[in-house]
Design a protein around this motif. Structure first.
Motif, PDB file in Angstrom:
ATOM      1  N   ALA A 287       0.843  -1.207   0.000  1.00 42.32           N
ATOM      2  CA  ALA A 287       0.000   0.000   0.000  1.00 42.32           C
ATOM      3  C   ALA A 287       0.868   1.243   0.000  1.00 42.32           C
ATOM      4  O   ALA A 287       2.011   1.244   0.459  1.00 42.32           O
ATOM      5  N   PHE A 288       0.260   2.324  -0.533  1.00 44.97           N
ATOM      6  CA  PHE A 288       0.891   3.644  -0.492  1.00 44.97           C
ATOM      7  C   PHE A 288      -0.129   4.627   0.100  1.00 44.97           C
ATOM      8  O   PHE A 288      -1.309   4.597  -0.277  1.00 44.97           O
ATOM      9  N   GLU A 289       0.349   5.450   1.024  1.00 44.10           N
ATOM     10  CA  GLU A 289      -0.543   6.445   1.654  1.00 44.10           C
ATOM     11  C   GLU A 289       0.103   7.819   1.611  1.00 44.10           C
ATOM     12  O   GLU A 289       1.331   7.953   1.658  1.00 44.10           O
ATOM     13  N   THR A 290      -0.780   8.830   1.515  1.00 45.60           N
ATOM     14  CA  THR A 290      -0.337  10.230   1.553  1.00 45.60           C
ATOM     15  C   THR A 290      -1.178  10.973   2.598  1.00 45.60           C
ATOM     16  O   THR A 290      -2.409  10.855   2.618  1.00 45.60           O
ATOM     17  N   ASN A 291      -0.493  11.714   3.449  1.00 40.97           N
ATOM     18  CA  ASN A 291      -1.167  12.433   4.542  1.00 40.97           C
ATOM     19  C   ASN A 291      -1.019  13.934   4.297  1.00 40.97           C
ATOM     20  O   ASN A 291       0.077  14.496   4.415  1.00 40.97           O
ATOM     21  N   ALA A 292      -2.130  14.585   3.950  1.00 40.40           N
ATOM     22  CA  ALA A 292      -2.130  16.035   3.714  1.00 40.40           C
ATOM     23  C   ALA A 292      -2.707  16.750   4.938  1.00 40.40           C
ATOM     24  O   ALA A 292      -3.861  17.154   4.974  1.00 40.40           O
ATOM     25  N   GLY A 293      -1.862  16.862   5.968  1.00 38.77           N
ATOM     26  CA  GLY A 293      -2.231  17.623   7.170  1.00 38.77           C
ATOM     27  C   GLY A 293      -3.227  16.933   8.083  1.00 38.77           C
ATOM     28  O   GLY A 293      -3.815  17.588   8.956  1.00 38.77           O
ATOM     29  N   HIS A 294      -3.432  15.603   7.913  1.00 38.79           N
ATOM     30  CA  HIS A 294      -4.449  14.909   8.711  1.00 38.79           C
ATOM     31  C   HIS A 294      -3.812  14.230   9.931  1.00 38.79           C
ATOM     32  O   HIS A 294      -2.582  14.246  10.112  1.00 38.79           O
ATOM     33  N   GLU A 295      -4.686  13.662  10.791  1.00 40.20           N
ATOM     34  CA  GLU A 295      -4.229  12.945  11.976  1.00 40.20           C
ATOM     35  C   GLU A 295      -3.424  11.709  11.558  1.00 40.20           C
ATOM     36  O   GLU A 295      -3.664  11.119  10.501  1.00 40.20           O
ATOM     37  N   LYS A 296      -2.478  11.322  12.410  1.00 38.30           N
ATOM     38  CA  LYS A 296      -1.665  10.143  12.109  1.00 38.30           C
ATOM     39  C   LYS A 296      -2.518   8.873  12.236  1.00 38.30           C
ATOM     40  O   LYS A 296      -3.206   8.683  13.250  1.00 38.30           O
ATOM     41  N   PRO A 297      -2.474   7.976  11.259  1.00 34.98           N
ATOM     42  CA  PRO A 297      -3.213   6.721  11.382  1.00 34.98           C
ATOM     43  C   PRO A 297      -2.559   5.798  12.409  1.00 34.98           C
ATOM     44  O   PRO A 297      -1.407   5.986  12.794  1.00 34.98           O
ATOM     45  N   VAL A 298      -3.337   4.807  12.856  1.00 32.84           N
ATOM     46  CA  VAL A 298      -2.869   3.864  13.867  1.00 32.84           C
ATOM     47  C   VAL A 298      -2.920   2.466  13.253  1.00 32.84           C
ATOM     48  O   VAL A 298      -3.914   2.093  12.621  1.00 32.84           O
ATOM     49  N   ILE A 299      -1.856   1.672  13.447  1.00 36.24           N
ATOM     50  CA  ILE A 299      -1.779   0.340  12.848  1.00 36.24           C
ATOM     51  C   ILE A 299      -1.446  -0.694  13.910  1.00 36.24           C
ATOM     52  O   ILE A 299      -0.770  -0.401  14.905  1.00 36.24           O
ATOM     53  N   CYS A 300      -1.970  -1.896  13.692  1.00 29.13           N
ATOM     54  CA  CYS A 300      -1.692  -3.018  14.596  1.00 29.13           C
ATOM     55  C   CYS A 300      -1.275  -4.202  13.738  1.00 29.13           C
ATOM     56  O   CYS A 300      -2.048  -4.654  12.874  1.00 29.13           O
ATOM     57  N   HIS A 301      -0.066  -4.715  13.972  1.00 28.28           N
ATOM     58  CA  HIS A 301       0.461  -5.825  13.180  1.00 28.28           C
ATOM     59  C   HIS A 301       0.173  -7.153  13.857  1.00 28.28           C
ATOM     60  O   HIS A 301       0.601  -7.391  14.996  1.00 28.28           O
ATOM     61  N   GLN A 302      -0.569  -8.025  13.186  1.00 28.25           N
ATOM     62  CA  GLN A 302      -0.786  -9.420  13.567  1.00 28.25           C
ATOM     63  C   GLN A 302      -1.104  -9.582  15.056  1.00 28.25           C
ATOM     64  O   GLN A 302      -0.373 -10.210  15.821  1.00 28.25           O
ATOM     65  N   ASN A 303      -2.210  -8.943  15.491  1.00 30.48           N
ATOM     66  CA  ASN A 303      -2.738  -9.077  16.861  1.00 30.48           C
ATOM     67  C   ASN A 303      -1.765  -8.619  17.946  1.00 30.48           C
ATOM     68  O   ASN A 303      -1.794  -9.110  19.075  1.00 30.48           O
ATOM     69  N   GLY A 304      -0.905  -7.684  17.594  1.00 28.79           N
ATOM     70  CA  GLY A 304      -0.034  -7.109  18.611  1.00 28.79           C
ATOM     71  C   GLY A 304      -0.747  -5.938  19.294  1.00 28.79           C
ATOM     72  O   GLY A 304      -1.892  -6.057  19.719  1.00 28.79           O
ATOM     73  N   LYS A 305      -0.081  -4.795  19.384  1.00 26.25           N
ATOM     74  CA  LYS A 305      -0.689  -3.611  19.962  1.00 26.25           C
ATOM     75  C   LYS A 305      -0.704  -2.493  18.922  1.00 26.25           C
ATOM     76  O   LYS A 305       0.140  -2.444  18.039  1.00 26.25           O
ATOM     77  N   TYR A 306      -1.687  -1.621  19.087  1.00 26.68           N
ATOM     78  CA  TYR A 306      -1.826  -0.498  18.160  1.00 26.68           C
ATOM     79  C   TYR A 306      -0.717   0.534  18.419  1.00 26.68           C
ATOM     80  O   TYR A 306      -0.305   0.772  19.563  1.00 26.68           O
ATOM     81  N   ASP A 307      -0.249   1.161  17.336  1.00 23.65           N
ATOM     82  CA  ASP A 307       0.736   2.234  17.450  1.00 23.65           C
ATOM     83  C   ASP A 307       0.568   3.165  16.256  1.00 23.65           C
ATOM     84  O   ASP A 307       0.037   2.776  15.213  1.00 23.65           O
ATOM     85  N   TYR A 308       1.052   4.393  16.403  1.00 22.12           N
ATOM     86  CA  TYR A 308       0.880   5.390  15.360  1.00 22.12           C
ATOM     87  C   TYR A 308       1.900   5.182  14.243  1.00 22.12           C
ATOM     88  O   TYR A 308       3.056   4.792  14.486  1.00 22.12           O
ATOM     89  N   ILE A 309       1.455   5.435  13.009  1.00 18.70           N
ATOM     90  CA  ILE A 309       2.359   5.450  11.868  1.00 18.70           C
ATOM     91  C   ILE A 309       3.021   6.826  11.841  1.00 18.70           C
ATOM     92  O   ILE A 309       2.358   7.839  11.588  1.00 18.70           O
ATOM     93  N   LYS A 310       4.291   6.874  12.112  1.00 20.20           N
ATOM     94  CA  LYS A 310       4.987   8.165  12.285  1.00 20.20           C
ATOM     95  C   LYS A 310       5.614   8.626  10.977  1.00 20.20           C
ATOM     96  O   LYS A 310       6.822   8.822  10.864  1.00 20.20           O
ATOM     97  N   ASN A 311       4.803   8.738   9.944  1.00 20.66           N
ATOM     98  CA  ASN A 311       5.277   9.266   8.672  1.00 20.66           C
ATOM     99  C   ASN A 311       5.114  10.777   8.649  1.00 20.66           C
ATOM    100  O   ASN A 311       4.310  11.357   9.389  1.00 20.66           O
ATOM    101  N   LYS A 312       5.850  11.442   7.769  1.00 22.79           N
ATOM    102  CA  LYS A 312       5.839  12.896   7.669  1.00 22.79           C
ATOM    103  C   LYS A 312       4.511  13.392   7.109  1.00 22.79           C
ATOM    104  O   LYS A 312       3.988  12.831   6.151  1.00 22.79           O
ATOM    105  N   HIS A 313       3.979  14.441   7.739  1.00 20.90           N
ATOM    106  CA  HIS A 313       2.761  15.074   7.248  1.00 20.90           C
ATOM    107  C   HIS A 313       3.093  16.068   6.150  1.00 20.90           C
ATOM    108  O   HIS A 313       4.201  16.598   6.069  1.00 20.90           O
ATOM    109  N   ASN A 314       2.087  16.338   5.311  1.00 17.33           N
ATOM    110  CA  ASN A 314       2.194  17.372   4.290  1.00 17.33           C
ATOM    111  C   ASN A 314       1.172  18.469   4.568  1.00 17.33           C
ATOM    112  O   ASN A 314       0.352  18.348   5.485  1.00 17.33           O
ATOM    113  N   LEU A 315       1.185  19.528   3.786  1.00 12.46           N
ATOM    114  CA  LEU A 315       0.262  20.646   3.956  1.00 12.46           C
ATOM    115  C   LEU A 315      -1.161  20.234   3.566  1.00 12.46           C
ATOM    116  O   LEU A 315      -1.356  19.400   2.661  1.00 12.46           O
ATOM    117  N   ALA A 316      -2.154  20.767   4.214  1.00 10.17           N
ATOM    118  CA  ALA A 316      -3.548  20.465   3.901  1.00 10.17           C
ATOM    119  C   ALA A 316      -3.894  20.985   2.510  1.00 10.17           C
ATOM    120  O   ALA A 316      -3.257  21.907   1.978  1.00 10.17           O
TER     121      ALA A 316
END
Length: 586
Positions: free
Chosen positions: A457-486
């Motif tokens: 997958a490819f994602e682009t964040n234009a000034g939005h909240e950071k998404p949260v991901i959980c890998h294979q029934n572990g614990k949720y954590d934030y995807i700390k990718n760089k934000h862009n301008l809205a």
């Protein structure tokens, strides 16, 4: 049912009149009592001063006679001669003046007795004349002999009404009425002394004493009694006159005050009250303002009339503004209802059926706030193997924000079918939004395109909240990718793609700021930590259960506080390989 207001039949002029009468009565009685007391005290002090002056003059006159020390001592020792009768003519004051004291000392006892008797009658003629010209309120003078050793004998009295001549006066029974004065003693000079002493009638009499002195020693006292009954009568007559004058003056002043009160206060208040009653019954502001303008008082009543004038003017303005506000509110409510319909119509409500779609699970919710905002979520297939997930938040409220959101959604869908990367899609969408952004709005946007066959997958964040991901029934954590301008802020913004690799069982949670910024009554935010904890509570559950648990925790945290922003959430699960293989086999 409207509560009936009781009629008030009392008039302020009567209420104030009653209070005035009571105050007037208290005032008159107080003035009379104070006047009587003050006059009595003044009269007493005046009489005592007069008595002291007279007593001092008498003492001074008697001290002029050289034989007076011998005579007072002899009279004190032989009180019986004070009532003796002379067979010859009574001597006059000249006898006392011409009496040779040296001859008396050398004379025989019989001659001394004769001298003492004749001197007493000469002495009495002088004092009788003084007593005859005294004021009615003073009784005196009384002459008391004070020998060095022996009793205090009354040697002269103008009458026998209070004391008997020859009577012994016991000064040890005297009750002192005034402090801070000289004490009477045999060896001390008395300048002035006020006492009360009991007469033979049994009554206590006020008296002034002044000393008769010889060679620095007190040999006798001159006494004047003050007639208190006479003083009381005089004080009563004066206070009675003052009382009558006070009654007349207070009545006249009261009448003037009542008339002034009626003219200055009662009439203007009545006009204000009548005008208000007419206004409340008819809401005729023109008549009220015309009536209230008749009040010309330059005092608090006039200021009250001015304030009432201002109040009614403001009420009229408020009524007009309220009508405008109501019409505006109706318009806004209609606009908000339309915006809500637009917003909800743009949100997909048919989620993939888990029995049919085995490659992934998806669920989303949007809980609008009281004031409609611009949250949106979207998902759609670009082709059979590529799925697009979108979540966004438009600035502003109402129809403009809803239309901006609808435009942005349409553009994203149109640009996505071209097969371009998320960053390219959002760049083109931004340029078109900016070119037509008359309302100066912007939209924070998150876009993800996943290849379902590989999980890439490819994602682009234009000034939005950071998404949260959980890998294979572990614990949720934030995807700390760089934000862009809205989107919509400026043209030709630079956006970047972030690559993600989903493995079977991985879960994704994306949301708007209404989730983390939900606020309770203590102005505390729900925050990112509580969000992660809410997700981890149900990490092994389906997406519908996960989103419902987050919303339940938000509601519990916020309590009765009002929701000011939309709460939008989207959950995605990439299915395990075995479920996908089973689906492909079928």
């Amino acid at each position: 049912m409207k509560k009936r207001i009781p009629k008030r039949k009392k008039y302020i002029i009567f209420q104030i009149g009653i209070v005035f009468i009571v105050i007037y009565a208290i005032l008159v009685l107080s003035v009379s009592a104070l006047s009587w007391f003050s006059l009595r005290v003044q009269a007493l002090y005046s009489e005592l001063d007069a008595a002291y002056v007279d007593a001092t003059e008498v003492s001074s006159k008697l001290e002029e006679y050289e034989a007076i020390p011998f005579l007072l001592k002899y009279w004190s020792e032989h009180p019986e001669i004070l009532s003796s009768n002379l067979s010859t003519s009574k001597p006059t004051e000249e006898y006392l003046k011409n009496l040779d004291f040296s001859l008396i000392e050398k004379a025989s006892a019989t001659q001394q007795r004769t001298y003492a008797i004749k001197s007493y009658y000469a002495f009495s003629s002088v004092l009788d004349f003084i007593a005859s010209i005294e004021k009615e309120s003073l009784e005196g003078p009384f002459i008391v002999s004070i020998p060095a050793i022996g009793s205090n004998t009354l040697c002269y009295a103008p009458s026998d009404e209070y004391f008997d001549i020859g009577q012994t006066i016991d000064f040890s029974t005297v009750k002192y009425a005034v402090k801070n004065v000289d004490f009477v003693s045999k060896d001390e000079t008395v300048s002035r002394y006020l006492i009360s002493i009991r007469s033979k009638k049994g009554s206590k009499e006020w008296a002034i004493y002044t000393p008769l002195t010889y060679d620095g020693k007190i040999i006798g006292l001159t006494i004047y009694l003050v007639d208190m009954n006479n003083l009381r009568h005089t004080s009563f007559l004066l206070s009675d006159a003052i009382l009558k004058v006070s009654i007349v003056l207070v009545f006249a002043i009261g009448l003037v005050l009542v008339l002034t009160l009626n003219q200055v206060i009662i009439k203007p208040l009545f006009l204000i009250q009548r005008s208000l009653r007419i206004y409340t019954e008819s809401l005729d502001s023109d008549t009220f303002l015309q009536d209230i303008s008749k009040i010309k008082s330059q005092n608090e009543i006039g200021r009250l009339a001015d304030d009432m004038n201002t109040l009614v003017n403001r009420l009229v303005s408020y009524s007009q503004e309220k009508e405008h506000f109501v019409s505006e509110k109706v318009r806004l409510d209609s606009e908000l209802a339309l915006a809500s319909e637009i917003q909800l119509s743009m949100l997909p409500a048919d989620f993939p059926d888990p029995e049919v779609e085995k490659r992934f699970e998806l669920y989303a919710t949007m809980n609008p706030a009281k004031h409609v905002g611009g949250d949106l979520y979207d998902f759609f297939f670009i082709d059979d193997d590529h799925l697009a997930l979108v979540i966004a938040d438009v600035s502003g409220k109402g129809v403009p924000a809803a239309l901006f959101m609808m435009h942005a959604t349409t553009l994203i869908r149109d640009k996505a079918v071209t097969g371009k990367a998320p960053s390219e899609i959002l760049t083109e969408v931004n340029n078109e939004l900016y070119a037509q952004n008359k309302n100066k709005l912007f939209i924070t946007t998150w876009l993800l395109i996943i290849e379902l066959s590989t999980g890439k997958a490819f994602e682009t964040n234009a000034g939005h909240e950071k998404p949260v991901i959980c890998h294979q029934n572990g614990k949720y954590d934030y995807i700390k990718n760089k934000h862009n301008l809205a989107l919509g802020v400026r043209s030709n913004i630079k956006l970047t793609d972030n690559e993600l690799q989903f493995l079977p069982g991985d879960k994704l949670f994306i949301y708007t700021d209404g989730v983390t910024e939900a606020t309770n009554a203590d102005q505390q935010l729900f925050g990112t930590d509580r969000l992660l904890a809410s997700l981890d509570q149900v990490v092994d559950k389906d997406q519908r259960t996960i989103l419902e648990n987050v919303k339940k925790n938000i509601d519990h945290f916020v309590g009765q506080a009002e929701q000011f922003d939309d709460i939008t959430m989207l959950g995605f699960t990439y299915k395990p390989m075995k479920e996908r293989s089973a689906n492909e086999t079928d």
